[in-house]
Design a protein around this motif. Structure first.
Motif, short mmCIF file in Angstrom:
data_model
loop_
_atom_site.label_atom_id
_atom_site.label_comp_id
_atom_site.label_asym_id
_atom_site.label_seq_id
_atom_site.Cartn_x
_atom_site.Cartn_y
_atom_site.Cartn_z
N ILE A 61 2.87 26.22 -0.07
CA ILE A 61 3.57 27.32 -1.51
C ILE A 61 2.80 27.67 -2.53
CG2 ILE A 61 5.44 27.26 -2.28
CD1 ILE A 61 7.41 25.48 -1.51
N SER A 62 2.83 28.41 -2.47
CA SER A 62 2.00 29.26 -4.08
C SER A 62 3.35 29.53 -4.79
CB SER A 62 1.46 30.78 -3.32
OG SER A 62 0.56 30.45 -2.26
N ALA A 63 3.29 29.37 -5.63
CA ALA A 63 3.94 30.53 -6.95
C ALA A 63 2.67 30.88 -8.31
CB ALA A 63 4.79 29.09 -7.46
N SER A 64 3.43 31.93 -8.58
CA SER A 64 3.06 32.69 -10.05
C SER A 64 3.83 33.37 -10.93
CB SER A 64 2.06 33.47 -9.68
OG SER A 64 2.36 34.84 -8.83
N ILE A 65 2.98 33.24 -12.00
CA ILE A 65 4.01 33.82 -13.40
C ILE A 65 3.08 34.94 -13.56
CG2 ILE A 65 5.21 34.06 -15.55
CD1 ILE A 65 5.40 31.15 -14.66
N ASP A 66 3.44 36.41 -13.87
CA ASP A 66 3.32 37.20 -14.36
C ASP A 66 3.30 38.08 -15.18
OD1 ASP A 66 1.34 37.50 -11.71
OD2 ASP A 66 2.95 37.97 -10.96
N ILE A 67 2.32 38.36 -16.25
CA ILE A 67 3.08 38.54 -17.43
C ILE A 67 2.48 40.29 -17.42
CG2 ILE A 67 2.86 38.46 -20.18
CD1 ILE A 67 2.63 35.31 -18.86
N ILE A 68 2.76 41.14 -17.98
CA ILE A 68 2.29 42.55 -18.44
C ILE A 68 2.47 42.66 -19.87
CG2 ILE A 68 2.60 44.87 -18.14
CD1 ILE A 68 1.54 43.43 -15.19
N LEU A 69 2.02 43.00 -20.80
CA LEU A 69 2.08 42.86 -22.41
C LEU A 69 2.22 44.18 -22.83
CD1 LEU A 69 -1.67 41.07 -23.62
CD2 LEU A 69 0.91 40.05 -23.21
N SER A 70 2.86 44.27 -23.82
CA SER A 70 3.50 45.38 -24.91
C SER A 70 2.10 46.50 -24.32
CB SER A 70 4.48 45.46 -25.84
OG SER A 70 3.45 45.24 -26.51
N GLU A 71 2.41 47.54 -25.02
CA GLU A 71 0.77 48.67 -24.74
C GLU A 71 0.27 48.45 -26.27
OE1 GLU A 71 -1.53 52.63 -24.23
OE2 GLU A 71 0.62 52.02 -23.51
N ARG A 72 0.95 48.07 -27.60
CA ARG A 72 0.49 47.59 -28.66
C ARG A 72 0.28 46.17 -28.85
NH1 ARG A 72 0.35 43.79 -32.32
NH2 ARG A 72 2.18 43.01 -31.47
N SER A 73 0.20 45.06 -27.60
CA SER A 73 -1.13 44.33 -27.44
C SER A 73 -1.62 44.36 -26.75
CB SER A 73 0.30 43.15 -26.96
OG SER A 73 1.37 43.18 -27.06
N ARG A 74 -1.22 45.12 -26.24
CA ARG A 74 -2.90 45.44 -25.30
C ARG A 74 -4.02 45.80 -25.85
NH1 ARG A 74 -0.34 49.86 -20.20
NH2 ARG A 74 1.55 47.76 -20.56
N THR A 75 -3.79 46.12 -27.13
CA THR A 75 -5.57 46.70 -28.12
C THR A 75 -5.63 46.27 -28.74
OG1 THR A 75 -3.45 47.34 -30.07
CG2 THR A 75 -4.57 49.03 -28.01
N VAL A 76 -5.00 44.86 -29.21
CA VAL A 76 -5.26 43.31 -29.72
C VAL A 76 -5.80 42.76 -28.85
CG1 VAL A 76 -3.93 44.21 -31.76
CG2 VAL A 76 -2.55 43.08 -30.72
N LEU A 77 -5.18 42.45 -27.82
CA LEU A 77 -5.43 40.92 -27.06
C LEU A 77 -6.98 40.38 -27.33
CD1 LEU A 77 -5.05 38.38 -24.57
CD2 LEU A 77 -5.47 40.86 -22.87
N SER A 78 -7.47 39.28 -27.66
CA SER A 78 -8.43 38.78 -27.74
C SER A 78 -8.31 37.74 -27.09
CB SER A 78 -8.96 38.11 -29.21
OG SER A 78 -9.72 36.95 -29.37
N CYS A 86 8.13 35.93 -12.31
CA CYS A 86 8.22 34.64 -11.25
C CYS A 86 8.11 34.57 -9.96
CB CYS A 86 8.90 33.23 -11.87
SG CYS A 86 8.91 33.03 -13.84
N ASP A 87 6.91 34.09 -8.69
CA ASP A 87 7.34 34.49 -8.04
C ASP A 87 6.92 33.06 -6.68
OD1 ASP A 87 7.64 37.17 -7.17
OD2 ASP A 87 6.02 38.05 -8.54
N GLN A 88 7.82 32.74 -5.84
CA GLN A 88 6.82 31.85 -5.30
C GLN A 88 7.19 32.42 -3.87
OE1 GLN A 88 8.86 27.80 -5.44
NE2 GLN A 88 9.27 27.87 -3.22
N PHE A 89 6.25 31.88 -3.18
CA PHE A 89 5.93 32.44 -1.30
C PHE A 89 4.80 31.35 -0.73
CE2 PHE A 89 3.32 34.37 -4.37
CZ PHE A 89 2.06 34.48 -3.28
#
Length: 150
Positions: free
Chosen positions: A3-20, A147-150
């Motif tokens: 079994i594989s499981a994952s959590i995928d997170i997409i950040l907002s436009e504003r957060s994309r510019t400040v991610l360190s 959240c995905d599990q397959f």
């Protein structure tokens, strides 16, 4: 069958510019995660990996590791580092594909919902309770989570 499981997170436009990435990793550490295993080693995708997923386990000091992560981010390379909970044997692989697409592969002692059944279901709420405060601390806004599990 595995079994594989994952959590995928997409950040907002504003957060994309400040991610360190180094700052985000530091926030994971302050929220109970660690990137150093019990043998003092770090498992990560090395500089210049070019999406080969050639995970490497090495001994690195914090400054050198953070310099590598910063360089990978500047070169727009995929970043991957293994994270371990300090209060359990559970861990995951943190993957940052670009400045807004983040995945947690729940591959190390995957936490499961405890029910009297043969059903094997990942306890996503356990992970979310321990991951979402990291993004709040980092002042990163999440646009979407799956959240995905397959």
């Amino acid at each position: 069958m595995s079994i594989s499981a994952s959590i995928d997170i997409i950040l907002s436009e504003r957060s994309r510019t400040v991610l360190s990435v180094p700052d985000l990793l530091g926030d994971f550490v302050s929220e109970g995660w660690d990137y150093v295993d019990g043998n003092g080693k770090v498992t990560m995708l090395p500089l210049g990996d070019h999406d080969d997923y050639n995970w490497t386990t090495i001994t690195l000091d914090r400054v050198y590791l953070f310099n590598i992560l910063q360089e990978k981010q500047q070169l727009k390379e995929m970043i991957g580092i293994e994270l371990l909970r300090v209060d359990s044997d559970v861990g995951c692989e943190l993957l940052i594909f670009n400045t807004y697409d983040i995945a947690l592969n729940l591959s190390i002692a995957r936490k499961k919902i405890e029910i009297e059944s043969s059903i094997d279901i990942t306890d996503f709420s356990w992970y979310l309770k321990r991951v979402l405060p990291v993004f709040e601390k980092s002042a990163l806004q999440i646009e979407r989570i799956s959240c995905d599990q397959f």
